[in-house]
Write a protein that holds these residues in place. Structure first.
Motif, short mmCIF file in Angstrom:
data_model
loop_
_atom_site.label_atom_id
_atom_site.label_comp_id
_atom_site.label_asym_id
_atom_site.label_seq_id
_atom_site.Cartn_x
_atom_site.Cartn_y
_atom_site.Cartn_z
N ASP A 589 0.82 -1.22 0.00
CA ASP A 589 0.00 0.00 0.00
C ASP A 589 0.85 1.27 0.00
OD1 ASP A 589 1.02 -0.56 2.47
OD2 ASP A 589 -0.78 0.04 3.59
N ALA A 590 2.19 1.14 0.05
CA ALA A 590 3.07 2.32 0.05
C ALA A 590 3.16 2.89 -1.37
CB ALA A 590 4.45 1.94 0.55
N SER A 591 3.43 4.19 -1.43
CA SER A 591 3.47 4.86 -2.73
C SER A 591 4.62 4.36 -3.60
CB SER A 591 3.59 6.38 -2.53
OG SER A 591 4.77 6.68 -1.80
N TRP A 592 5.70 3.89 -2.95
CA TRP A 592 6.88 3.46 -3.70
C TRP A 592 6.80 2.00 -4.14
CZ3 TRP A 592 8.59 -0.61 -0.96
CH2 TRP A 592 8.40 -0.60 0.43
N ALA A 593 5.81 1.25 -3.62
CA ALA A 593 5.73 -0.19 -3.89
C ALA A 593 5.33 -0.45 -5.34
CB ALA A 593 4.74 -0.84 -2.94
N LEU A 594 5.97 -1.44 -5.96
CA LEU A 594 5.65 -1.82 -7.33
C LEU A 594 4.37 -2.63 -7.38
CD1 LEU A 594 9.15 -2.91 -8.73
CD2 LEU A 594 8.09 -0.66 -8.79
N LYS A 595 3.64 -2.51 -8.47
CA LYS A 595 2.43 -3.28 -8.66
C LYS A 595 2.78 -4.76 -8.85
CE LYS A 595 -0.12 0.40 -8.51
NZ LYS A 595 -0.93 0.67 -7.31
N GLU A 596 1.79 -5.61 -8.57
CA GLU A 596 2.03 -7.05 -8.59
C GLU A 596 2.49 -7.54 -9.96
OE1 GLU A 596 2.51 -10.85 -7.25
OE2 GLU A 596 2.22 -9.00 -6.10
N GLU A 597 1.95 -6.94 -11.04
CA GLU A 597 2.35 -7.41 -12.36
C GLU A 597 3.84 -7.19 -12.62
OE1 GLU A 597 -0.05 -3.52 -12.99
OE2 GLU A 597 -0.14 -5.32 -11.73
N ARG A 598 4.41 -6.12 -12.04
CA ARG A 598 5.85 -5.89 -12.19
C ARG A 598 6.64 -6.83 -11.30
NH1 ARG A 598 7.49 0.40 -12.35
NH2 ARG A 598 9.52 -0.63 -12.60
N LEU A 599 6.08 -7.16 -10.15
CA LEU A 599 6.78 -8.09 -9.25
C LEU A 599 6.83 -9.50 -9.82
CD1 LEU A 599 5.41 -6.89 -5.78
CD2 LEU A 599 7.61 -6.37 -6.83
N LEU A 600 5.85 -9.85 -10.62
CA LEU A 600 5.84 -11.20 -11.21
C LEU A 600 7.06 -11.40 -12.11
CD1 LEU A 600 2.04 -11.61 -12.05
CD2 LEU A 600 3.35 -12.75 -10.24
N SER A 601 7.49 -10.34 -12.79
CA SER A 601 8.68 -10.48 -13.64
C SER A 601 9.94 -10.63 -12.78
CB SER A 601 8.82 -9.27 -14.57
OG SER A 601 9.16 -8.11 -13.85
N ILE A 602 9.92 -10.07 -11.56
CA ILE A 602 11.05 -10.25 -10.64
C ILE A 602 11.03 -11.68 -10.09
CG2 ILE A 602 12.23 -9.35 -8.60
CD1 ILE A 602 12.02 -7.34 -10.85
N ASP A 603 9.83 -12.22 -9.86
CA ASP A 603 9.70 -13.63 -9.48
C ASP A 603 10.35 -14.53 -10.54
OD1 ASP A 603 8.39 -13.67 -6.98
OD2 ASP A 603 6.48 -13.22 -7.91
N GLU A 604 10.07 -14.19 -11.79
CA GLU A 604 10.61 -14.98 -12.89
C GLU A 604 12.13 -14.88 -12.93
OE1 GLU A 604 10.83 -17.40 -16.23
OE2 GLU A 604 9.18 -17.05 -14.80
N LEU A 605 12.65 -13.67 -12.66
CA LEU A 605 14.10 -13.48 -12.61
C LEU A 605 14.72 -14.38 -11.54
CD1 LEU A 605 16.74 -11.92 -13.29
CD2 LEU A 605 16.05 -10.24 -11.56
N ALA A 606 14.10 -14.42 -10.36
CA ALA A 606 14.62 -15.24 -9.26
C ALA A 606 14.68 -16.72 -9.66
CB ALA A 606 13.76 -15.06 -8.02
N SER A 607 13.63 -17.20 -10.30
CA SER A 607 13.59 -18.62 -10.68
C SER A 607 14.61 -18.95 -11.76
CB SER A 607 12.18 -18.99 -11.15
OG SER A 607 11.85 -18.27 -12.33
N GLN A 608 14.93 -17.97 -12.60
CA GLN A 608 15.92 -18.21 -13.64
C GLN A 608 17.35 -18.12 -13.10
OE1 GLN A 608 14.25 -15.18 -16.40
NE2 GLN A 608 14.11 -16.83 -17.90
#
Length: 809
Positions: A589-608
């Motif tokens: 809920d913070a103003s600086w927090a990224l939306k979930e759709e952008r975080l999903l690509s970071i999830d993908e980065l972690a798995s790779q």
């Protein structure tokens, strides 16, 4: 600024009486005291008796007794606030400086009003009313067009007849300057011009007198007879105070008389310049922690040359370097060659004390010929074994520690304002940053995207980091990270140089320029990040402040680089990616927090980056910072319980597959082994606990064992340790709360084991149960010289209402 502060300190040393150009105040102006500030400044500006003099308002001095009191730290306002208030004055003053100085371990504030402010009459530009809530009266309101002056040490209203008289005096002064320096027939033009090359000198210093005699060709006695006669003229440019002779308006005088200076004058000047700047101050023969008290320790021993003559001829050097075309009777390149040779010869010194002795005059050398000055510094800092580097490593320690070479900060920062010197100046600051981090901070301050302090275009400001990376990639990266969005949030303007010709730096930048510079620094960081795992982690943090396109560029760079990383580095990078994800999802809920759709690509980065993350996940759960692992922020106890369940399940699986030996091996990989002990108590058997004890090199410092026994009951504890040596039993018992039951067990141990216990116990669990045993506990702790723990027990007894017990009577 150095010159101004020196003048302030001189006033504080001598404490002359207040007058038209000097006002003492005990306390700084308060925020609501705008009217007093504006009124005092206008009165000083219009002071008829001090038109061509420096004027000062000094804070921290009691005005009647002139007692030095200093001001409290934090009460002095930022220069920007003063400069904003000066906009209320018309015409706008061109040179008013504010700041603080330290003298006799006290801080003093000052407002310095330069004689360059000569556009009389100064008056109120726009009306200034009292703050809201205060009733407006004539006594607390400044009206447009209102003016003040000083008579003696008092501010008075400037009436029309006074205005007329000051204006007439201004016209006469301007006319006299147009025609000649001194209109009296006694004026010796050649003598005065040669004295102008010196600028200032002290007649009480032997070296100063020799320099003046050499340049003028006169003996001291003859010289003093003439210049005293010249000074008696009301229009004389010569001033005299406490043995110091000074040419007023040094720059203006030399430029006006520049056509009267010839090669022979310049040759003699450079000969004298070299002699003066070869002198070594005897204070640098003292140890570093005694130099601050050199005046006392050297018993009045003084230098051969005064600060006055050093500053005077250093000013001349800078004036010559920046106005070569004005000296038309000097041979081509005569001045340039002389300046370059002097600077190069100066930096050939093989004694660090020589640099320390003349460090206050670096600014004039730098302004005289920036390119040679920078070249010399770059060359010397490229080498390790030389006197200049030794100088940079030296320090002076009194109440605070001063690292030598700080004078270069302001000098090089000013040179960097000019595009043609920018790249060299940045390289010089970069190399100096190896010895003092302040130079790195100065470098950052020059190229801030939102407040640059240089005229160099954005492409050059950004591109310079490619060159710096070739010199030292690690230092470049460290500096570059401070230019990432929201990292460096403060910046300061760099005061203009005294003689180097630099246009004013704009106070604001456009959004377009800010974005261009910021994106430029980010792209440079992406380019030079390489395969260093720590730099890749730094890049990850930048994603907070960039758009999707740049996020994809960063994640692709991280993914490409991760291919060549070791397994250990991959796990480290994966862990930092998880931190990034948890932080954004926890505070979604913070103003600086990224939306979930952008975080999903970071999830993908972690798995790779780490397809098989089971081991990294297990190690991650046992880090020291447990809070950062909690995925929700609302209920700490609930999140802690969930986390503990995850940790316990991990350990159960290791225990099931590899037994207690597997647990001990896993312990070597994690940060928080205490958590392992807490979780193990839920399922480990007594035999394996004994095995853990046997493998511990220092039971008393083993957090796993400590937490394990803190979470099992005393009966099971005694069952486990009953066959251990007494020394080991004492160490384990020291982990437990101090209760009657624990103390009874301890007293059954041998004397040596009991000593071990009382030397180690943390006296946990002090409560009602402790009151009955406190006297014995305090006695044993005192015998072990652990009075801090004794006091802790007594304090808890007092809280429990046991004031009448033995040790509290």
């Amino acid at each position: 600024m150095i010159d101004t502060e020196a003048k302030i300190i001189e006033i504080l040393q001598k404490l002359p009486s207040e007058g038209p150009n000097l006002d003492y105040k005990e306390m700084p102006y308060k925020p609501h005291d705008r009217l007093s500030f504006i009124k005092d400044v206008i009165a000083m500006l219009n002071a008829e008796a001090a038109m061509d003099k420096d004027k000062f308002i000094i804070f921290g001095v009691e005005d009647k007794s002139r007692q030095l009191k200093g001001i409290e730290e934090g009460t002095w306002r930022d220069d920007n606030e003063w400069q904003d208030l000066l906009l209320k004055i018309s015409p706008k003053p061109i040179d008013i400086r504010t700041g603080t100085v330290c003298f006799e371990n006290m801080i003093f504030g000052y407002i310095y009003i330069s004689p360059l402010n000569n556009e009389w009459i100064y008056e109120v530009e726009t009306a200034v009313f009292p703050d809201r809530g205060q009733q407006a009266k004539e006594s607390n309101t400044l009206f447009r067009g209102q003016a003040f002056t000083r008579r003696g040490s008092t501010n008075v209203v400037l009436f029309s007849k006074d205005r007329q008289r000051i204006l007439e005096k201004k016209i006469q002064s301007n006319n006299s300057k147009i025609h000649s320096v001194i209109v009296d027939s006694k004026y010796d033009e050649v003598l005065m011009v040669t004295l102008g090359l010196i600028g200032s000198w002290n007649e009480n210093y032997e070296g100063d007198v020799e320099v003046v005699e050499k340049i003028t060709g006169l003996s001291k006695d003859d010289l003093l007879i003439r210049i005293r006669r010249y000074r008696s003229d009301p229009e004389s440019v010569l001033s005299y105070s406490n043995g110091v002779w000074r040419i007023s308006d040094h720059l203006e005088f030399l430029l006006r008389e520049s056509d009267k200076i010839y090669d022979n004058h310049i040759e003699t000047f450079f000969d004298c310049l070299k002699d003066v700047f070869l002198e070594i101050d005897p204070k640098y023969n003292l140890d570093f922690d005694k130099r601050y008290a050199s005046t006392i320790l050297l018993h009045g021993q003084k230098n051969r040359y005064s600060k006055a003559i050093k500053e005077g001829i250093a000013e001349t050097l800078a004036i010559l370097g920046n106005n070569k075309e004005r000296f038309i009777n000097c041979a081509d390149n005569k001045l340039l060659n002389g300046i370059c040779k002097f600077i190069r010869d100066f930096f050939k010194s093989d004694d660090w004390r020589g640099y320390a002795s003349q460090a206050d005059y670096f600014q004039y050398m730098g302004e005289a010929c920036p390119i040679v000055f920078l070249d010399e510094i770059i060359e010397l800092t490229n080498k390790e074994d030389n006197a200049f580097v030794e100088f940079l490593k030296e320090k002076e320690q009194g109440i605070t520690v001063t690292q030598y070479g700080y004078q270069l900060l302001w000098t090089i920062s000013n040179i960097a304002k000019l595009e043609q010197y920018f790249s060299k100046a940045m390289l010089a600051l970069f190399q100096l940053a190896q010895y003092n981090a302040s130079f790195g901070e100065a470098l950052i301050g020059i190229v801030l995207p939102w407040y640059p302090q240089t005229h160099a275009p954005i492409a050059i400001r950004v591109g310079v980091f490619n060159g710096l990376a070739k010199e030292d990639i690690n230092l470049t990266w460290k500096l570059l990270m401070k230019l990432m969005p929201r990292v460096t949030t403060t910046g300061n303007p760099i005061q203009k140089p005294k003689f180097l010709k630099v246009e004013d730096i704009p106070e604001t930048v456009s959004t377009k320029d800010y974005m261009e510079a910021s994106l430029g620094y980010i792209n440079i960081a992406i380019e030079i990040s390489g395969n260093d795992v720590h730099r890749l982690c730094d890049l990850l943090k930048v994603i907070d402040d960039v758009d999707v396109e740049l996020q994809n560029k960063i994640t692709n760079r991280i993914l490409d680089a991760s291919i060549d990383l070791s397994q250990e580095d991959k796990e480290y990078l994966w862990d930092k990616i998880q931190d990034f994800l948890v932080r954004h999802r926890k505070f979604s809920d913070a103003s600086w927090a990224l939306k979930e759709e952008r975080l999903l690509s970071i999830d993908e980065l972690a798995s790779q980056v780490l397809p098989d993350s089971a081991h990294a996940y297990a190690v991650r759960l046992f880090r020291k910072d447990q809070y950062s692992l909690m995925e929700e922020k609302d209920s700490y106890s609930l999140e802690e319980e969930k986390l503990r369940d995850k940790q316990t399940n991990i350990l159960k699986e290791i225990y099931r597959k590899d037994g207690i030996k597997g647990i001990i091996e896993f312990e070597k990989e994690v940060e928080n082994i205490g958590i392992i002990g807490t979780c193990l108590s839920n399922f480990i058997n007594n035999t394996d606990i004994s095995y853990v004890i046997s493998k511990s090199e220092q039971v008393e410092n083993d957090d796993l064992i400590r937490n394990l026994f803190l979470t099992i009951d005393i009966e099971r504890t005694m069952e486990i340790i009953c066959n251990e040596p007494e020394e080991t039993r004492a160490k384990i018992l020291s982990f437990l709360p101090l209760t009657k039951q624990t103390l009874a067990i301890v007293e059954k141990l041998g004397r040596d084991a009991q000593k071990i216990y009382w030397n180690l116990t943390q006296v946990l669990g002090i409560g009602q149960d402790c009151f009955e045993i406190y006297e014995k506990a305090v006695e044993r702790l005192n015998a072990s010289r652990r009075t801090d723990k004794s006091i802790f027990i007594l304090y808890n007894c007092l809280k429990g209402g046991r004031e009448k017990l033995k040790y509290l009577q």
